[in-house]
Design an enzyme around this catalytic site. Structure first.
Site, PDB file in Angstrom:
ATOM      1  N   GLU A   1      -1.018  -1.302  -4.883  1.00 21.84           N
ATOM      2  CA  GLU A   1      -2.243  -0.548  -5.135  1.00 21.84           C
ATOM      3  C   GLU A   1      -2.028   0.425  -6.280  1.00 21.84           C
ATOM      4  OE1 GLU A   1      -4.411   2.853  -2.758  1.00 21.84           O
ATOM      5  OE2 GLU A   1      -4.894   0.885  -1.898  1.00 21.84           O
TER       6      GLU A   1
ATOM      7  N   ASP B   1      -2.725   1.224   6.876  1.00 24.05           N
ATOM      8  CA  ASP B   1      -1.868   0.964   5.703  1.00 24.05           C
ATOM      9  C   ASP B   1      -1.411  -0.496   5.688  1.00 24.05           C
ATOM     10  OD1 ASP B   1      -1.385   3.986   4.950  1.00 24.05           O
ATOM     11  OD2 ASP B   1      -0.981   3.783   7.092  1.00 24.05           O
TER      12      ASP B   1
ATOM     13  N   ASP C   1       0.892  -1.166   0.000  1.00 23.25           N
ATOM     14  CA  ASP C   1       0.000   0.000   0.000  1.00 23.25           C
ATOM     15  C   ASP C   1       0.926   1.211   0.000  1.00 23.25           C
ATOM     16  OD1 ASP C   1      -2.336   1.573   0.160  1.00 23.25           O
ATOM     17  OD2 ASP C   1      -2.130   1.695   2.332  1.00 23.25           O
TER      18      ASP C   1
END
Length: 184
Positions: free
Chosen positions: A69, A142, A8
C-alpha cells in the site's frame, strides 16, 4: 497464474496476504496473517521484527510479485512515519530477492475490489471474503487489506504491465529517423 504477496504496512500490525490468480479467473487465498510488534518497543527492534516476519512469509510462500500500500499523508505524522518505515522494509525485503514491487493507493485498491474508491473497511473485507470464497471474513482489517492489495495487483498489475510493454514496443518501432536519415 501469478502469486502475489500483499502488504498493508504498519508498525504495530503489518497485514500480510498471499493470493494466486489471474485476471478473469478464480482467485485463491494461499495465506493471510499479521506481523505484530509491541507498541512500547523502540523503533529499531520493531522494524527488525517486521523484516523478520516479512522474510518468513517470503520464504514460506515464494511470491512472484509484491504489492504494497502506498503511504498517503495523514494528520498524525507519527503514524505516517511508522507506516512509511514498515513499507520501506517490505520493499527492501522483496527487492533484495529480486521480486518486483508495486505500490497501490488505498483508493485504487478499494476501487479494484469493490468498484468504489470510497468504500469503507467493512465493504472491502466483505468483498475480499466473497472474491476468495472464504467461510469467514479475514481478521483483523489489516489482514483483509493485505489480501485486497494482492487482488488489486492481480487484476490491475497485469493490465498495467501489458500497457507499459506495448508503449515501449511502439516507441521502438516508431522512433523518428536520426540525423541524415539513420535510425536511432
Amino acid at each position: 497464474m501469478v502469486r502475489v504477496l500483499g502488504v498493508d504496512p504498519g508498525l504495530t500490525r503489518c497485514g500480510i496476504g498471499v493470493v494466486e490468480g489471474a485476471p478473469g479467473r478464480p482467485l485463491r487465498m494461499v495465506g493471510v496473517g499479521v506481523v505484530r510488534t509491541p507498541a512500547e518497543a523502540e523503533i529499531g527492534p520493531r522494524l527488525l521484527l517486521v523484516e523478520q516476519g516479512i522474510e518468513a512469509w517470503l520464504d514460506e510462500h515464494r511470491p512472484e510479485l509484491v504489492a504494497v500500500e502506498r503511504v498517503f499523508a495523514q494528520h498524525n505524522v507519527r503514524t505516517v512515519m511508522g507506516t512509511a518505515q514498515a513499507s520501506a522494509v517490505a520493499m527492501l525485503c522483496a527487492t533484495r530477492r529480486g521480486i518486483p514491487v508495486t505500490l497501490h493507493t488505498p483508493s485504487e485498491v478499494k476501487a479494484a475490489v469493490t468498484g468504489s474508491g470510497r468504500a469503507d473497511k467493512a465493504q472491502v473485507t466483505a468483498m475480499v471474503q466473497r472474491l476468495l470464497r472464504l467461510d469467514a471474513p479475514p481478521k483483523p482489517a489489516d489482514a483483509a487489506d493485505a489480501l485486497a492489495l494482492a487482488i488489486c495487483h492481480i487484476w490491475r498489475g497485469g493490465a498495467t504491465n501489458r500497457l507499459e510493454a506495448a508503449v515501449k514496443a511502439a516507441a521502438r518501432t516508431t522512433s523518428p529517423p536520426g540525423p541524415r536519415g539513420t535510425l536511432r
